[in-house]
Design a protein around this motif. Structure first.
Motif, PDB file in Angstrom:
ATOM      1  N   SER A  68       0.835  -1.212   0.000  1.00 52.54           N
ATOM      2  CA  SER A  68       0.000   0.000   0.000  1.00 52.54           C
ATOM      3  C   SER A  68       0.870   1.263   0.000  1.00 52.54           C
ATOM      4  O   SER A  68       0.377   2.367  -0.169  1.00 52.54           O
ATOM      5  CB  SER A  68      -0.961   0.004   1.187  1.00 52.54           C
ATOM      6  OG  SER A  68      -0.251   0.123   2.393  1.00 52.54           O
ATOM      7  N   ARG A  70       3.142   1.640  -2.236  1.00 48.89           N
ATOM      8  CA  ARG A  70       3.621   1.722  -3.620  1.00 48.89           C
ATOM      9  C   ARG A  70       2.505   2.214  -4.542  1.00 48.89           C
ATOM     10  O   ARG A  70       1.436   1.593  -4.584  1.00 48.89           O
ATOM     11  CB  ARG A  70       4.097   0.338  -4.100  1.00 48.89           C
ATOM     12  CG  ARG A  70       5.298  -0.189  -3.336  1.00 48.89           C
ATOM     13  CD  ARG A  70       6.559   0.505  -3.807  1.00 48.89           C
ATOM     14  NE  ARG A  70       7.727   0.159  -3.000  1.00 48.89           N
ATOM     15  CZ  ARG A  70       8.213   0.948  -2.031  1.00 48.89           C
ATOM     16  NH1 ARG A  70       7.626   2.086  -1.726  1.00 48.89           N
ATOM     17  NH2 ARG A  70       9.294   0.587  -1.357  1.00 48.89           N
ATOM     18  N   THR A  71       2.755   3.304  -5.249  1.00 50.94           N
ATOM     19  CA  THR A  71       1.754   3.847  -6.162  1.00 50.94           C
ATOM     20  C   THR A  71       2.030   3.324  -7.568  1.00 50.94           C
ATOM     21  O   THR A  71       3.132   3.500  -8.095  1.00 50.94           O
ATOM     22  CB  THR A  71       1.844   5.388  -6.191  1.00 50.94           C
ATOM     23  OG1 THR A  71       1.925   5.832  -4.855  1.00 50.94           O
ATOM     24  CG2 THR A  71       0.614   5.986  -6.840  1.00 50.94           C
ATOM     25  N   ALA A  73      -0.690   3.453 -10.007  1.00 49.36           N
ATOM     26  CA  ALA A  73      -1.781   3.903 -10.887  1.00 49.36           C
ATOM     27  C   ALA A  73      -1.201   4.578 -12.123  1.00 49.36           C
ATOM     28  O   ALA A  73      -0.162   5.242 -12.043  1.00 49.36           O
ATOM     29  CB  ALA A  73      -2.678   4.875 -10.130  1.00 49.36           C
ATOM     30  N   THR A  76       1.012   7.997 -12.510  1.00 54.15           N
ATOM     31  CA  THR A  76       1.736   8.373 -11.293  1.00 54.15           C
ATOM     32  C   THR A  76       3.200   7.970 -11.439  1.00 54.15           C
ATOM     33  O   THR A  76       3.525   7.046 -12.196  1.00 54.15           O
ATOM     34  CB  THR A  76       1.156   7.668 -10.047  1.00 54.15           C
ATOM     35  OG1 THR A  76       1.151   6.265 -10.289  1.00 54.15           O
ATOM     36  CG2 THR A  76      -0.244   8.144  -9.752  1.00 54.15           C
ATOM     37  N   ARG A  78       6.468   6.148 -10.619  1.00 52.93           N
ATOM     38  CA  ARG A  78       6.820   4.896  -9.952  1.00 52.93           C
ATOM     39  C   ARG A  78       7.977   5.094  -8.963  1.00 52.93           C
ATOM     40  O   ARG A  78       8.898   5.861  -9.226  1.00 52.93           O
ATOM     41  CB  ARG A  78       7.273   3.855 -10.983  1.00 52.93           C
ATOM     42  CG  ARG A  78       6.188   3.406 -11.939  1.00 52.93           C
ATOM     43  CD  ARG A  78       5.235   2.441 -11.226  1.00 52.93           C
ATOM     44  NE  ARG A  78       4.224   1.981 -12.155  1.00 52.93           N
ATOM     45  CZ  ARG A  78       4.368   0.889 -12.925  1.00 52.93           C
ATOM     46  NH1 ARG A  78       5.449   0.161 -12.860  1.00 52.93           N
ATOM     47  NH2 ARG A  78       3.409   0.544 -13.743  1.00 52.93           N
TER      48      ARG A  78
END
Ligand code: T3D
Length: 263
Positions: A68, A70-71, A73, A76, A78
């Protein structure tokens, strides 16, 4: 010292580090890395500690990286996972391997991702019968890190290493013990007593000999036989002059229990 994400204390020669984010199966976030790093640094200079027990709070041991954090989407930015490994996981694994005292992983439940390999980096791994080990990486498009690709083939051979890493299936602790991935599997109701007893035994053992054993066995993974024989000779020479060796022999001859001081 009060930690946010772990519990850490040293009692009767036994250091206990408990990963304490049970709602996320003790997965690592940046704070937990910092807390663990701090505790291991404190342990390095604590002569009272003669064994480290590493365990998890709640029903899991450790589920690796907190996903959770780590984005992913679209659109966004990385996270650089290589930077995360370099900053957090690599120093963590090396710190455990380099500790001069034995490290006992008390695997109280599922150990997944970097959490599984954290356990494998310890010197002794004892798990509850209900625990399991999961190389979860391939399931999310990663490869085993934290030493996974190094420990697995050495511990269980390439066929099982590849099966575990490629398939990412849960390996029950009983099978892990049968395969030699871990030292022992213990009934859940006996687990705490077994860990306490092992830790107390290690804390009362000849500390310097244990240190040299740990170093020698780890060195054997890359040494030739001749290098290893030389290493054993040098370590045995040193140990032969230790107070604990004198005490061990004297106790044996007198048919009494030895009292090792770690010198
Ligand atoms: O990113 C970097 O820095 C690079 C380094 C990466 C190192 C890594 O470790 S990558 C691998 C990360 N770990 C995983 O992929 C394991 C993910 N977890 C699982 O596969 C499963 O949770 C388990 C097999 C470990 C256990 O399954 P189960 O069914 O017993 O429990 P559960 O229901 O899946 O999990 C319980 C809760 O913990 C759940 O939260 P909820 O729904 O109750 O609110 C779940 O989301 C949470 N949880 C479990 N693992 C993680 C996690 N939350 C965040 N991160 C996790 N790794």
């Amino acid at each position: 010292m009060h930690y946010q994400t772990i519990a850490y204390n040293v009692t009767d020669g036994v250091a206990r580090l408990t990963l304490n984010r049970p709602e996320r199966l003790n997965s690592f976030n940046a704070q937990m890395h910092e807390d663990v790093r701090h505790a291991l640094a404190a342990l390095q200079s604590d002569e009272a500690a003669r064994v480290l027990v590493l365990t998890g709070a709640g029903r899991g041991f450790c589920a690796g990286q907190d996903l959770s954090d780590r984005t992913v989407a679209p659109g966004t930015e990385r996270a650089d996972l290589g930077a995360s490994i370099e900053r957090h996981y690599k120093p963590l694994i090396l710190a455990l391997r380099r500790l001069p005292i034995p490290v006992l992983a008390a695997v109280n439940g599922v150990a997944a991702g970097a959490g599984a390999n954290l356990a494998l980096a310890c010197d002794l791994v004892v798990a509850t019968r209900s625990a399991s080990f999961v190389q979860a990486f391939a399931r999310i498009g990663l490869l085993p890190d934290s030493g996974g690709t190094w420990f697995l083939p050495r511990l269980v051979g390439p066929a099982r290493a590849l099966g575990l890493a490629l398939l990412g299936e849960k390996l029950p602790a009983t099978q892990a013990a049968e395969w030699g991935l871990i030292w022992r599997c213990v009934d859940d109701e006996d687990f705490t007593a077994e860990i306490d007893s092992l830790a107390a035994g290690l804390a009362a053992a000849p500390t310097l000999a244990l240190r040299r054993i740990k170093q020698a066995v780890h060195a054997a993974w890359h040494n030739t036989l001749e290098q290893q024989l030389d290493l054993e000779r040098d370590a045995q020479r040193e140990l032969g002059y230790s107070a604990d060796y004198a005490e061990g022999v004297a106790a044996f001859m007198a048919k009494r229990e030895p009292r090792f001081t770690g010198r």
